[in-house]
Design a protein around this motif. Structure first.
Motif, PDB file in Angstrom:
ATOM      1  N   SER A  17     -44.834 -15.546 -11.760  1.00 57.78           N
ATOM      2  CA  SER A  17     -44.912 -15.003 -10.403  1.00 57.78           C
ATOM      3  C   SER A  17     -44.022 -15.792  -9.449  1.00 57.78           C
ATOM      4  CB  SER A  17     -46.362 -15.023  -9.906  1.00 57.78           C
ATOM      5  OG  SER A  17     -47.169 -14.120 -10.641  1.00 57.78           O
ATOM      6  N   GLU A  18     -44.006 -17.113  -9.594  1.00 61.12           N
ATOM      7  CA  GLU A  18     -43.183 -17.949  -8.722  1.00 61.12           C
ATOM      8  C   GLU A  18     -41.695 -17.684  -8.937  1.00 61.12           C
ATOM      9  OE1 GLU A  18     -46.233 -21.770  -8.241  1.00 61.12           O
ATOM     10  OE2 GLU A  18     -44.546 -21.884  -9.645  1.00 61.12           O
ATOM     11  N   LYS A  19     -41.299 -17.484 -10.191  1.00 55.71           N
ATOM     12  CA  LYS A  19     -39.888 -17.205 -10.474  1.00 55.71           C
ATOM     13  C   LYS A  19     -39.496 -15.803 -10.004  1.00 55.71           C
ATOM     14  CE  LYS A  19     -39.125 -20.595 -14.086  1.00 55.71           C
ATOM     15  NZ  LYS A  19     -38.540 -20.916 -15.407  1.00 55.71           N
ATOM     16  N   LEU A  20     -40.417 -14.841 -10.113  1.00 58.55           N
ATOM     17  CA  LEU A  20     -40.132 -13.499  -9.609  1.00 58.55           C
ATOM     18  C   LEU A  20     -39.976 -13.522  -8.090  1.00 58.55           C
ATOM     19  CD1 LEU A  20     -39.832 -10.460  -9.989  1.00 58.55           C
ATOM     20  CD2 LEU A  20     -42.334 -10.265  -9.882  1.00 58.55           C
ATOM     21  N   ASP A 106     -40.533  -7.858 -17.988  1.00 59.11           N
ATOM     22  CA  ASP A 106     -39.587  -6.826 -17.554  1.00 59.11           C
ATOM     23  C   ASP A 106     -39.092  -7.096 -16.134  1.00 59.11           C
ATOM     24  OD1 ASP A 106     -38.056  -4.601 -17.710  1.00 59.11           O
ATOM     25  OD2 ASP A 106     -39.690  -3.165 -17.543  1.00 59.11           O
ATOM     26  N   TRP A 107     -38.670  -8.324 -15.881  1.00 61.13           N
ATOM     27  CA  TRP A 107     -38.244  -8.709 -14.534  1.00 61.13           C
ATOM     28  C   TRP A 107     -36.959  -8.012 -14.117  1.00 61.13           C
ATOM     29  CZ3 TRP A 107     -38.997 -14.736 -14.258  1.00 61.13           C
ATOM     30  CH2 TRP A 107     -40.308 -15.045 -14.630  1.00 61.13           C
ATOM     31  N   HIS A 108     -36.059  -7.824 -15.080  1.00 52.80           N
ATOM     32  CA  HIS A 108     -34.773  -7.200 -14.754  1.00 52.80           C
ATOM     33  C   HIS A 108     -34.991  -5.847 -14.078  1.00 52.80           C
ATOM     34  CE1 HIS A 108     -33.795 -10.116 -17.893  1.00 52.80           C
ATOM     35  NE2 HIS A 108     -32.544 -10.091 -17.484  1.00 52.80           N
ATOM     36  N   ASN A 109     -35.873  -5.025 -14.649  1.00 54.16           N
ATOM     37  CA  ASN A 109     -36.090  -3.694 -14.088  1.00 54.16           C
ATOM     38  C   ASN A 109     -36.812  -3.754 -12.746  1.00 54.16           C
ATOM     39  OD1 ASN A 109     -34.815  -2.087 -16.025  1.00 54.16           O
ATOM     40  ND2 ASN A 109     -36.600  -2.139 -17.373  1.00 54.16           N
ATOM     41  N   GLU A 117     -30.101  -7.532  -8.116  1.00 56.86           N
ATOM     42  CA  GLU A 117     -29.561  -7.851  -9.440  1.00 56.86           C
ATOM     43  C   GLU A 117     -30.231  -9.121  -9.946  1.00 56.86           C
ATOM     44  OE1 GLU A 117     -25.320  -9.055 -11.620  1.00 56.86           O
ATOM     45  OE2 GLU A 117     -25.383  -8.521  -9.482  1.00 56.86           O
ATOM     46  N   TYR A 118     -30.789  -9.054 -11.148  1.00 57.66           N
ATOM     47  CA  TYR A 118     -31.467 -10.213 -11.725  1.00 57.66           C
ATOM     48  C   TYR A 118     -30.448 -11.214 -12.238  1.00 57.66           C
ATOM     49  CZ  TYR A 118     -34.485 -12.971 -14.769  1.00 57.66           C
ATOM     50  OH  TYR A 118     -35.154 -14.011 -15.370  1.00 57.66           O
ATOM     51  N   ILE A 119     -30.627 -12.489 -11.867  1.00 54.26           N
ATOM     52  CA  ILE A 119     -29.752 -13.562 -12.329  1.00 54.26           C
ATOM     53  C   ILE A 119     -30.615 -14.635 -12.990  1.00 54.26           C
ATOM     54  CG2 ILE A 119     -28.161 -15.402 -11.636  1.00 54.26           C
ATOM     55  CD1 ILE A 119     -27.195 -13.633  -9.394  1.00 54.26           C
ATOM     56  N   GLU A 120     -30.281 -14.984 -14.227  1.00 57.71           N
ATOM     57  CA  GLU A 120     -31.044 -15.979 -14.968  1.00 57.71           C
ATOM     58  C   GLU A 120     -30.878 -17.351 -14.309  1.00 57.71           C
ATOM     59  OE1 GLU A 120     -33.867 -16.441 -17.567  1.00 57.71           O
ATOM     60  OE2 GLU A 120     -32.620 -14.656 -17.886  1.00 57.71           O
ATOM     61  N   CYS A 121     -32.007 -17.953 -13.886  1.00 59.29           N
ATOM     62  CA  CYS A 121     -31.966 -19.273 -13.264  1.00 59.29           C
ATOM     63  C   CYS A 121     -33.378 -19.851 -13.242  1.00 59.29           C
ATOM     64  CB  CYS A 121     -31.396 -19.211 -11.850  1.00 59.29           C
ATOM     65  SG  CYS A 121     -32.392 -18.246 -10.693  1.00 59.29           S
TER      66      CYS A 121
END
Length: 428
Positions: A17-20, A106-109, A117-121
């Motif tokens: 949740s924190e990363k989202l 399914d964070w990207h969607n 736009e989802y960016i891996e970090c």
């Protein structure tokens, strides 16, 4: 657009949740944590489906949001997480008012559907007090426990690259986080899939080298194939808390076999004895299950005597929940009544309450280094290294001068309050 994130379930969910929230904030969206108290556009609820009780909590939270939506406080409800992954489109049967639902990762969607736009970090927006945070070191699990739906929901073990974990720890420490709680479905299996052998001892050692990290606590260890080299690291490193959270679930060899835990009563006793021998003053936190298929009165009597003899410093108990899609669902019948499951659980918790009382009584007039979690008017709430936030006993601390949240103080314990205690600051 204003978005609220509601979190149900374990600390692994909280990290997600924190990363989202950080992903959404990066896209320019206003995010808040928790059930909305004012009008909001979208509530995204991160659900849990590990047990029947967890499912009930998720359903209740969803229906509470539906009520708020009907009152005009919420425009849309989106659902993600374990429960959504578990039942898929059937979640609309619980609440047709749900606009969208997503799988566990399914964070990207989600980000895409909000126009970003989802960016891996590793960026996160902490929802905990600023002095501690949870670090998730892997996803999934390879253990075949009979009752557990998690491997089907989350897949096999997928350890994070050690450099990635260490970078996140350094980022948090640079922001003032002093205490790191290490979590995963099985922390003691860390690295087996990536490196071909267990690397949890090395990881803990390298985290302990990070400047500013004063406490590291290990959660969700697994007794089978427990890495003994971890004990030496815990003993040698002062900032690794003398605390291991390791679920045993049962002690009867028969029940451990039915549960597919890969161990025996003798092996458990040997491991617990070695842990206590190699790490003096260690506190063991464990979890026990009552009412698993096949548990007889004799098995429960054996478990009760085991709890009395082992005297775990921290213990939780939960009744067995028959989950669709598990090994239990296809191989065992759930013949033990809910009343017996819960009465057995309550009996063990009554025993543990007495153990807490006796342990706390023995600590009166001792002094311990504690961190302040919360300031409450004329008193503060603190913890020692043997207590994790939220779940474990706390100490009500009285002081003649204001204390600072996140700072460490020496506290003399003066009184027991059941599970909790009272204390006073000792001048340093």
């Amino acid at each position: 657009m204003k978005i609220n994130i509601v979190n149900i379930g374990c600390f692994k969910n909280l990290v997600d949740s924190e990363k989202l929230m950080a992903q959404l904030a990066r896209c320019g969206l206003e995010t808040e944590f928790g059930t909305p108290t004012s009008k909001t556009d979208i509530v995204i609820i991160n659900t849990c489906g590990f047990t029947g009780d967890a499912e009930n909590d998720s359903r209740k939270a969803i229906l509470q949001l539906v009520t708020q939506k009907n009152e005009g406080l919420i425009k849309q409800i989106w659902v993600m997480g374990c429960y959504s992954q578990k039942i898929g489109a059937r979640i609309k049967q619980i609440a047709p008012e749900i606009e969208r639902f997503y799988g566990n990762f399914d964070w990207h969607n989600i980000v895409h559907d909000l126009g970003g736009e989802y960016i891996e970090c590793n960026n996160r927006i902490l929802t905990t007090p600023p002095h501690y945070a949870y670090i998730k070191i892997s996803e999934g699990c390879n253990q075949p426990c009979s009752y557990c739906i998690k491997p089907r929901i989350n897949g096999p073990l997928r350890s994070r690259d050690m450099k990635d974990v260490l970078d996140e720890c350094r980022q948090l420490a640079a922001k003032g986080v002093k205490e790191l709680q290490i979590v995963a479905q099985n922390t003691t299996a860390y690295g087996i899939d990536l490196y071909g052998d267990n690397r949890i001892a090395e990881l803990m050692c390298r985290i302990s080298d990070i400047k500013g990290v004063e406490w590291i606590r290990l959660h969700y260890a697994y007794p089978t194939a427990f890495p003994k080299e971890l004990l030496q690291v815990m003993h040698q490193r002062d900032n690794i808390c003398k605390y291991i959270d390791m679920a045993i679930q049962h002690c009867s060899t028969k029940m451990l076999r039915l549960m597919r835990r890969g161990t025996s009563k003798e092996s458990l006793i040997e491991l617990i004895t070695e842990i206590r021998s190699e790490v003096p003053d260690v506190y063991l936190r464990t979890t026990i299950m009552t009412g698993h298929p096949g548990e007889t009165d004799a098995d429960f009597d054996e478990l009760r005597e085991f709890v009395i003899k082992q005297r775990f410093e921290r213990m939780g108990v939960f009744p067995y929940s028959h989950e669709r899609g598990t090994y239990c669902d296809s191989h065992y019948e759930d013949t033990i009544s809910k009343e017996i499951k819960r009465s057995r659980a309550l009996e063990l918790m009554a025993l543990q309450k007495q153990i807490y009382q006796e342990l706390n009584d023995s600590l009166v007039n001792t002094t311990e280094r504690m961190i302040i979690d919360e300031i409450k008017g004329n008193y503060s709430i603190g913890r020692g290294e043997h207590s994790t936030p939220m779940a474990d006993p706390k100490v009500i601390i009285h002081s003649d001068h204001p204390l600072v949240q996140g700072n460490f103080y020496n506290v003399r314990l003066t009184k027991t309050l059941g599970k909790d205690m009272e204390g006073v600051i000792v001048k340093q």
